[in-house]
Scaffold this motif. Structure first.
Motif: not given
Length: 123
Positions: A17-18, A20-21, A24, A13-15, A10, A97
């Protein structure tokens, strides 16, 4: 034992997301400051003229782009040039995206084709 095994899946996955954020946010901030070059050909031109101004090269593909031999050749050449000039490279999936993040129109009201988001340079 790897770090991911110790921390747990998990966390990975959080890393991601961080990351990709953060990408962006970087792209939006660079766009506001007019520090983005968008497009394979436009990027090649800039790197030929002023490679020292480039901080990051983002190469994006979608699943349907994997069979595009010309695009893959361009990516290979761009990556080689980036490596020769110490430019950081980030390969991502999700051209759609990127279009959303950069508020790009997929279809121009004037009938113009949308910008090529397969290569983005941050200067």
């Amino acid at each position: 034992m790897t770090l991911e095994e110790v921390v747990g899946s998990n966390s990975t996955e959080k890393k991601m997301e961080t990351v990709s954020q953060a990408l962006e946010e970087l792209l939006v901030a660079a766009q506001r400051q007019d520090c983005l070059t968008v497009g394979v050909y436009e990027s090649a031109k800039l790197m030929n003229v002023d490679p020292d101004s480039v901080v990051l090269c983002v190469l994006a593909t979608d699943e349907e782009d994997l069979d595009d031999i010309a695009l893959q050749i361009h990516f290979t050449l761009l990556q080689a040039f980036c490596c020769d000039n110490d430019i950081n490279i980030l390969r991502v999936s999700g051209v759609r995206r990127l279009a959303q993040v950069l508020e790009e129109d997929t279809e121009d009201s004037n009938g113009n084709e949308p910008r090529d988001l397969h290569c983005i340079l941050v200067t």
